[in-house]
Design a protein around this motif. Structure first.
Motif, PDB file in Angstrom:
ATOM      1  N   LYS A   1     -90.535 127.478  33.603  1.00 29.83           N
ATOM      2  CA  LYS A   1     -89.283 127.235  32.887  1.00 29.83           C
ATOM      3  C   LYS A   1     -88.448 126.108  33.517  1.00 29.83           C
ATOM      4  O   LYS A   1     -87.307 125.876  33.134  1.00 29.83           O
ATOM      5  CB  LYS A   1     -88.500 128.535  32.758  1.00 29.83           C
ATOM      6  N   ALA A   2     -89.011 125.450  34.485  1.00 28.79           N
ATOM      7  CA  ALA A   2     -88.401 124.216  35.000  1.00 28.79           C
ATOM      8  C   ALA A   2     -89.223 123.031  34.513  1.00 28.79           C
ATOM      9  O   ALA A   2     -88.685 121.993  34.106  1.00 28.79           O
ATOM     10  CB  ALA A   2     -88.362 124.243  36.516  1.00 28.79           C
ATOM     11  N   GLU A   3     -90.544 123.233  34.530  1.00 32.65           N
ATOM     12  CA  GLU A   3     -91.474 122.169  34.116  1.00 32.65           C
ATOM     13  C   GLU A   3     -91.195 121.712  32.691  1.00 32.65           C
ATOM     14  O   GLU A   3     -91.370 120.542  32.354  1.00 32.65           O
ATOM     15  CB  GLU A   3     -92.899 122.697  34.205  1.00 32.65           C
ATOM     16  N   GLN A   4     -90.757 122.666  31.825  1.00 31.67           N
ATOM     17  CA  GLN A   4     -90.548 122.297  30.419  1.00 31.67           C
ATOM     18  C   GLN A   4     -89.408 121.295  30.241  1.00 31.67           C
ATOM     19  O   GLN A   4     -89.258 120.696  29.191  1.00 31.67           O
ATOM     20  CB  GLN A   4     -90.331 123.555  29.556  1.00 31.67           C
ATOM     21  N   PHE A   5     -88.624 121.084  31.302  1.00 28.42           N
ATOM     22  CA  PHE A   5     -87.541 120.094  31.231  1.00 28.42           C
ATOM     23  C   PHE A   5     -88.014 118.725  31.724  1.00 28.42           C
ATOM     24  O   PHE A   5     -87.268 117.756  31.689  1.00 28.42           O
ATOM     25  CB  PHE A   5     -86.346 120.554  32.077  1.00 28.42           C
ATOM     26  N   LEU A   6     -89.238 118.690  32.237  1.00 28.07           N
ATOM     27  CA  LEU A   6     -89.750 117.431  32.794  1.00 28.07           C
ATOM     28  C   LEU A   6     -90.808 116.849  31.859  1.00 28.07           C
ATOM     29  O   LEU A   6     -91.355 117.555  31.008  1.00 28.07           O
ATOM     30  CB  LEU A   6     -90.373 117.694  34.161  1.00 28.07           C
ATOM     31  N   VAL A   7     -91.102 115.592  32.050  1.00 24.17           N
ATOM     32  CA  VAL A   7     -92.171 114.954  31.277  1.00 24.17           C
ATOM     33  C   VAL A   7     -93.464 115.729  31.525  1.00 24.17           C
ATOM     34  O   VAL A   7     -93.731 116.133  32.668  1.00 24.17           O
ATOM     35  CB  VAL A   7     -92.323 113.475  31.732  1.00 24.17           C
ATOM     36  N   ASN A   8     -94.239 115.922  30.477  1.00 22.94           N
ATOM     37  CA  ASN A   8     -95.492 116.663  30.588  1.00 22.94           C
ATOM     38  C   ASN A   8     -96.363 116.130  31.736  1.00 22.94           C
ATOM     39  O   ASN A   8     -96.631 114.932  31.810  1.00 22.94           O
ATOM     40  CB  ASN A   8     -96.254 116.518  29.258  1.00 22.94           C
ATOM     41  N   GLY A   9     -96.770 117.019  32.627  1.00 24.78           N
ATOM     42  CA  GLY A   9     -97.659 116.616  33.723  1.00 24.78           C
ATOM     43  C   GLY A   9     -96.959 115.951  34.899  1.00 24.78           C
ATOM     44  O   GLY A   9     -97.611 115.485  35.838  1.00 24.78           O
TER      45      GLY A   9
ATOM     46  N   ARG B   1     -74.294 119.796  32.276  1.00 20.94           N
ATOM     47  CA  ARG B   1     -75.737 120.065  32.441  1.00 20.94           C
ATOM     48  C   ARG B   1     -76.342 119.296  33.612  1.00 20.94           C
ATOM     49  O   ARG B   1     -77.231 118.478  33.458  1.00 20.94           O
ATOM     50  CB  ARG B   1     -76.495 119.767  31.133  1.00 20.94           C
ATOM     51  N   THR B   2     -75.792 119.537  34.788  1.00 21.28           N
ATOM     52  CA  THR B   2     -76.291 118.864  35.992  1.00 21.28           C
ATOM     53  C   THR B   2     -76.885 119.870  36.974  1.00 21.28           C
ATOM     54  O   THR B   2     -77.028 119.580  38.159  1.00 21.28           O
ATOM     55  CB  THR B   2     -75.131 118.118  36.694  1.00 21.28           C
ATOM     56  N   ILE B   3     -77.206 121.048  36.459  1.00 20.13           N
ATOM     57  CA  ILE B   3     -77.654 122.119  37.360  1.00 20.13           C
ATOM     58  C   ILE B   3     -79.079 122.592  37.044  1.00 20.13           C
ATOM     59  O   ILE B   3     -79.554 122.430  35.928  1.00 20.13           O
ATOM     60  CB  ILE B   3     -76.721 123.350  37.279  1.00 20.13           C
ATOM     61  N   PHE B   4     -79.694 123.168  38.043  1.00 21.21           N
ATOM     62  CA  PHE B   4     -80.886 123.974  37.811  1.00 21.21           C
ATOM     63  C   PHE B   4     -80.800 125.205  38.707  1.00 21.21           C
ATOM     64  O   PHE B   4     -80.012 125.231  39.658  1.00 21.21           O
ATOM     65  CB  PHE B   4     -82.185 123.180  38.027  1.00 21.21           C
ATOM     66  N   GLU B   5     -81.575 126.217  38.349  1.00 20.82           N
ATOM     67  CA  GLU B   5     -81.504 127.471  39.100  1.00 20.82           C
ATOM     68  C   GLU B   5     -82.851 127.816  39.734  1.00 20.82           C
ATOM     69  O   GLU B   5     -83.897 127.550  39.142  1.00 20.82           O
ATOM     70  CB  GLU B   5     -81.135 128.635  38.167  1.00 20.82           C
ATOM     71  N   THR B   6     -82.769 128.440  40.898  1.00 18.57           N
ATOM     72  CA  THR B   6     -83.945 129.057  41.502  1.00 18.57           C
ATOM     73  C   THR B   6     -83.591 130.521  41.739  1.00 18.57           C
ATOM     74  O   THR B   6     -82.628 130.818  42.454  1.00 18.57           O
ATOM     75  CB  THR B   6     -84.313 128.359  42.832  1.00 18.57           C
ATOM     76  N   VAL B   7     -84.327 131.394  41.087  1.00 14.36           N
ATOM     77  CA  VAL B   7     -84.026 132.821  41.149  1.00 14.36           C
ATOM     78  C   VAL B   7     -84.935 133.494  42.171  1.00 14.36           C
ATOM     79  O   VAL B   7     -86.150 133.301  42.143  1.00 14.36           O
ATOM     80  CB  VAL B   7     -84.251 133.473  39.760  1.00 14.36           C
TER      81      VAL B   7
ATOM     82  N   GLY C   1     -79.769 127.310  27.305  1.00 21.24           N
ATOM     83  CA  GLY C   1     -78.543 126.529  27.512  1.00 21.24           C
ATOM     84  C   GLY C   1     -78.788 125.220  28.254  1.00 21.24           C
ATOM     85  O   GLY C   1     -77.838 124.509  28.590  1.00 21.24           O
ATOM     86  N   GLY C   2     -80.027 124.919  28.585  1.00 21.83           N
ATOM     87  CA  GLY C   2     -80.333 123.624  29.207  1.00 21.83           C
ATOM     88  C   GLY C   2     -80.382 123.656  30.727  1.00 21.83           C
ATOM     89  O   GLY C   2     -80.191 122.627  31.378  1.00 21.83           O
ATOM     90  N   VAL C   3     -80.642 124.835  31.293  1.00 21.25           N
ATOM     91  CA  VAL C   3     -80.708 124.946  32.754  1.00 21.25           C
ATOM     92  C   VAL C   3     -82.152 125.234  33.182  1.00 21.25           C
ATOM     93  O   VAL C   3     -82.660 126.344  32.972  1.00 21.25           O
ATOM     94  CB  VAL C   3     -79.784 126.086  33.265  1.00 21.25           C
TER      95      VAL C   3
END
Ligand code: PA5
Length: 447
Positions: free
Chosen positions: A10-18, A321-327, A375-377
């Motif tokens: 669920k982080a990779e989907q925000f990045l360019v494929n591969g 939208r400048t954040i990402f989360e690590t759970v 929500g874009g995180v």
């Protein structure tokens, strides 16, 4: 029970494929820099193979010293700040029964922390609390000169000697400091305290697996062998020869740097277990001091969920939208608490009757992750089977190794902290410390 896992879907989907797999050459280069000791700060790499080099004799020595404190103290004060404090507290709080210290009959000495602030009320209340207690002190400072810690230790040493006598004080005060230099070393040698050495090549924020963390953790009654074993196994799992996508530290370092390059400037570490609060504080120091320099670096923030879903949740869901989360997700709770049925069902919670509270928590976790991703995180998830010494040891080394790799990927020296000195210089100048006359003049001109 599954082992430690890192899930980046669920982080990779925000990045360019591969993009993550394509980043392998840069990550491998950063790892090589670390492994060969050819990068900036290479005189502080003592933590890198620390878990696999800790001997059984060293652990036995720590356990013997811990036993002396356990037998002679109802309260042990751990005096230290930053890297000389946060690791021990993170582990002890993650493993402790939340209400242990309030129990009338305690299995372990109560651990209290000092030397991590300059609050007069804090120190005043602490010295009052200790008045009728059999207490001991672990004085932890690599430099041996840190003001917060030295100030607290000065008070605690005197109180311990006054209350328990010089001879007993000598038995229940232990120093963890440099082999040769600094006031803590001088005092320990002069007074004949038992002491442990912080290796020269291990910086504060990487020192939890040295006596800095291991001694307080052993005093608190936890299994330092298992903690080290967890770290040792993670050292193997993150070694150079492990294929990139199977190396959790390498992948975590890669994803966070790719997200950062994509404008995600803040990483929020998330827990769903109140006991992990100080693990977040330890992590913030590790990453904040290692990466925040040269005008760069992901800002490490943290939240305790679901508590903070009722405060920071709004910002995370809909803010910039400048954040990402690590759970950090803990698979299994230790206790079993089941929601009872209530005939009247006034609170409308009967749909939960018979379910474990942990199941409710897990659905809060999953629901939140889905909402935040919508929500874009971007979200990463680190899963450990349960909170015990072994998995906490894995977690510690996982984050340390990733931090070293990540710092080199970012292009900074992850092992220095020049920025920490600025406030100290001003504070000493303002307090009139001898040797700071020039700085005092310069400061007065600014006031
Ligand atoms: O990570 C670091 O280097 C710092 O946070 C130090 O641990 C902290 O400033 C305490 O220093 P010392 O152990 O010298 O008292």
């Amino acid at each position: 029970m599954k082992n430690f896992q890192l899930n980046i879907v669920k982080a990779e989907q925000f990045l360019v494929n591969g993009a993550v797999a394509a980043y392998e050459p840069q990550v491998k280069a950063a790892m090589e820099t670390l492994e060969k000791g050819i990068g900036a700060g290479n005189d502080f790499l003592g933590w890198l193979h620390l878990p696999s080099s800790i001997t059984a004799e060293h652990l036995a020595d720590l356990k013997t010293a811990a036993q002396v404190l356990r037998e002679n103290c109802e309260v042990v004060i751990v005096a230290g700040i930053g890297g000389s404090y946060l690791g021990a507290r993170a582990v002890i709080e993650a493993l402790s029964n939340t209400f242990e210290w309030l129990k009338a009959k305690k299995e372990n000495p109560v651990i209290i922390y000092a030397g991590n602030n300059i609050g007069e009320d804090y120190l005043g209340e602490l010295t009052e609390f200790l008045k009728d207690k059999k207490f001991g002190v672990i004085n932890i400072s690599k430099s041996g000169t840190t003001t917060e810690t030295a100030l607290a230790f000065r008070l605690l040493k005197k109180q311990c000697e006054d209350q328990r006598g010089k001879e007993m004080a000598r038995k229940v005060i232990v120093a963890v400091t440099d082999a040769k230099k600094g006031a803590a070393r001088v005092t320990a040698d002069k007074e004949g305290y038992k002491s442990f050495i912080i290796p020269d090549n291990v910086g504060g924020r990487f020192s939890v697996l040295t006596p800095v963390g291991l001694l307080p953790i052993a005093v608190a009654g936890y299994d330092i062998e298992q903690l080290v074993q967890g770290a040792r196994d993670m050292e193997a799992q993150t070694a150079m020869e492990v294929p990139f996508m199977e190396n959790p530290s390498a992948v975590y370092a890669a994803v966070r740097n790719l997200l950062y390059a994509d404008g995600k400037k803040i990483e929020i570490l998330v827990n769903y277990q109140p006991k992990l609060h100080f693990m977040m504080e330890w992590w913030k120091q590790l990453y904040g001091e290692s990466e925040g320099k040269d005008g760069k670096g992901i800002f490490p923030a943290s939240v305790d969920f679901s508590t903070d879903l009722h405060s920071m949740g709004q910002w995370i869901q809909e803010g910039e939208r400048t954040i990402f989360e690590t759970v950090i997700s803990v698979e299994n709770a230790d206790k079993t608490v089941t929601v009872p049925t209530d005939e009247e069902n006034l609170d409308g919670l009967n749909f939960l009757a018979g379910k474990r509270v942990d199941e409710v928590n897990k659905m809060a976790e999953l629901g939140t992750q889905l909402a935040h991703v919508d929500g874009g995180v971007p979200n990463m998830r680190v899963t450990i089977p349960c909170l015990n010494e072994y998995y906490i040891g894995q977690l510690i080394y996982f984050f340390e190794k990733a931090c070293g790799i990540s710092g080199y990927l970012l292009g900074v020296n992850p092992f220095n902290q020049p920025g920490v000195e600025a406030y100290k210089k001003n504070m000493f100048a303002l307090l009139g410390k001898p040797g700071y006359e020039e700085e005092t003049k310069a400061i007065q001109a600014k006031l």
